[in-house]
Design an enzyme around this catalytic site. Sequence first.
Site, PDB file in Angstrom:
ATOM      1  N   GLU A   1       9.416  -8.845 -17.658  1.00  0.00           N
ATOM      2  CA  GLU A   1       8.073  -8.347 -17.354  1.00  0.00           C
ATOM      3  C   GLU A   1       7.789  -7.056 -18.118  1.00  0.00           C
ATOM      4  O   GLU A   1       6.698  -6.862 -18.659  1.00  0.00           O
ATOM      5  CB  GLU A   1       7.930  -8.111 -15.852  1.00  0.00           C
ATOM      6  CG  GLU A   1       6.537  -7.685 -15.440  1.00  0.00           C
ATOM      7  CD  GLU A   1       6.343  -7.598 -13.932  1.00  0.00           C
ATOM      8  OE1 GLU A   1       5.287  -7.110 -13.501  1.00  0.00           O
ATOM      9  OE2 GLU A   1       7.266  -8.005 -13.194  1.00  0.00           O
TER      10      GLU A   1
ATOM     11  N   GLY B   1     -16.888   8.171 -32.532  1.00  0.00           N
ATOM     12  CA  GLY B   1     -17.873   9.073 -31.965  1.00  0.00           C
ATOM     13  C   GLY B   1     -18.472   8.506 -30.690  1.00  0.00           C
ATOM     14  O   GLY B   1     -17.778   7.911 -29.869  1.00  0.00           O
ATOM     15  N   GLY B   2     -19.776   8.687 -30.510  1.00  0.00           N
ATOM     16  CA  GLY B   2     -20.438   8.211 -29.300  1.00  0.00           C
ATOM     17  C   GLY B   2     -20.335   6.713 -29.106  1.00  0.00           C
ATOM     18  O   GLY B   2     -20.304   6.223 -27.969  1.00  0.00           O
TER      19      GLY B   2
ATOM     20  N   GLN C   1      -9.790  14.277 -45.021  1.00  0.00           N
ATOM     21  CA  GLN C   1      -8.343  14.401 -44.904  1.00  0.00           C
ATOM     22  C   GLN C   1      -7.869  14.263 -43.456  1.00  0.00           C
ATOM     23  O   GLN C   1      -6.854  13.597 -43.195  1.00  0.00           O
ATOM     24  CB  GLN C   1      -7.877  15.743 -45.470  1.00  0.00           C
ATOM     25  CG  GLN C   1      -6.352  15.867 -45.544  1.00  0.00           C
ATOM     26  CD  GLN C   1      -5.916  17.192 -46.127  1.00  0.00           C
ATOM     27  OE1 GLN C   1      -6.088  18.223 -45.503  1.00  0.00           O
ATOM     28  NE2 GLN C   1      -5.371  17.164 -47.343  1.00  0.00           N
TER      29      GLN C   1
ATOM     30  N   PRO D   1       0.786  -1.237   0.000  1.00  0.00           N
ATOM     31  CA  PRO D   1       0.000   0.000   0.000  1.00  0.00           C
ATOM     32  C   PRO D   1       0.820   1.288   0.000  1.00  0.00           C
ATOM     33  O   PRO D   1       0.406   2.291  -0.564  1.00  0.00           O
ATOM     34  CB  PRO D   1      -0.837  -0.133   1.276  1.00  0.00           C
ATOM     35  CG  PRO D   1      -1.005  -1.610   1.453  1.00  0.00           C
ATOM     36  CD  PRO D   1       0.287  -2.213   0.992  1.00  0.00           C
TER      37      PRO D   1
END
Length: 380
Positions: free
Chosen positions: A243, A340-341, A280, A128
Amino acid sequence: MKRDLYDEHHEVYRKSVREFLEREVVPKQAQWMEQGCVDREAWLAAGEVGLLCPWVGEDYGGPGGDFLHSCVVIEELARIYDSGFAIPLHSDVVAPYIHSFGDEAQKQRWLPGCVSGELICAIAMTEPDTGSDLAALRTTAKREGEHYVLNGSKTFISNGMLCDLCVVAAKTENSTDPHQNISLFVVEADTPGFVKAKKLAKMGMAAQDTAELAFEDCRVPAGNRLGPEGAGFMMLMQKLQQERLIVALASQAAAEQVLADSLTYCKEREAFGRPIAKFQNTSFKLAECATEIEVGRHFLDAVTQRHVAGEYLVKECSMAKLWHSEMLGRVVDQCLQFFGGYGYMLEYPIARAYVDARVQRIYAGTNEIMKVIIAKQMGL
């Protein structure tokens, strides 16, 4: 540019890996993300077809492949937008500690189960209050006769709830030097005092069980210590290079898949009467992503080849982890914009890729730590 990293045997293996993932993993991904972990049966199935620890030799129950077989698995997991089947962690981060630093009895005892999927692995370094500062570990291991008594806590431990074996870094009493008083222990899940305290909720990697672990007067047999007492820091420094390379490999493969799917989408999605790929700005942004990915691929393949050849690549692996994880963030952020959304909806793989990508800059030492390491390697 044509890749020359793999030979025909690796490509045959890729075919079998891809078939397995399409058959056994893709149909269950939604369920695993909802429940927050991968079914244990999937680990056993992966072991049965040779996806786990493919580099382990026949003496320990493995198929006798090499690290490049693991690279194939990493790439194929990225291709299906995997969000938590932590095979690379198990096979190429944790099991190598046992293979490289375990004695013969330890290897015979644990590696066959790692190969078969009967023993799922985790590694517990982070605490922690320590983060990437391994020398500041507080978990202790006090020798009492033929046992060590472990006390302390670990956090952000992938495979933490499922694991059967956990390689734990703890301070022993052999030295006051923080670089010479860390030892590694293989703690088995049924050891009294080993507590899987809490499964953590995350913003990404939804199918990966990530946990807090506690050790409360946990009595671990002395025979479960890997290597000499006090050698743990050097072991960690040696294995962290692979790793970090794994993080780079996963990031590169994820960026490639995101771009491929975004190209398809941009050619099909229309706005103002034409495919958005014909604008573009869209074509320029896709070209920028493609260039970063192509450049990254060839640097990474070169580093991987040298790693497989046995070179100890502290600077290069740190550079790869830093650059490729940052590159993935740039690519997936840009590509999500094209959707987009829809790009913000979790039913679309691009959204999962976006939230899953963020942790790559944290795994295996934060990118800020990578910059420190690179600077030191430059003599700064």
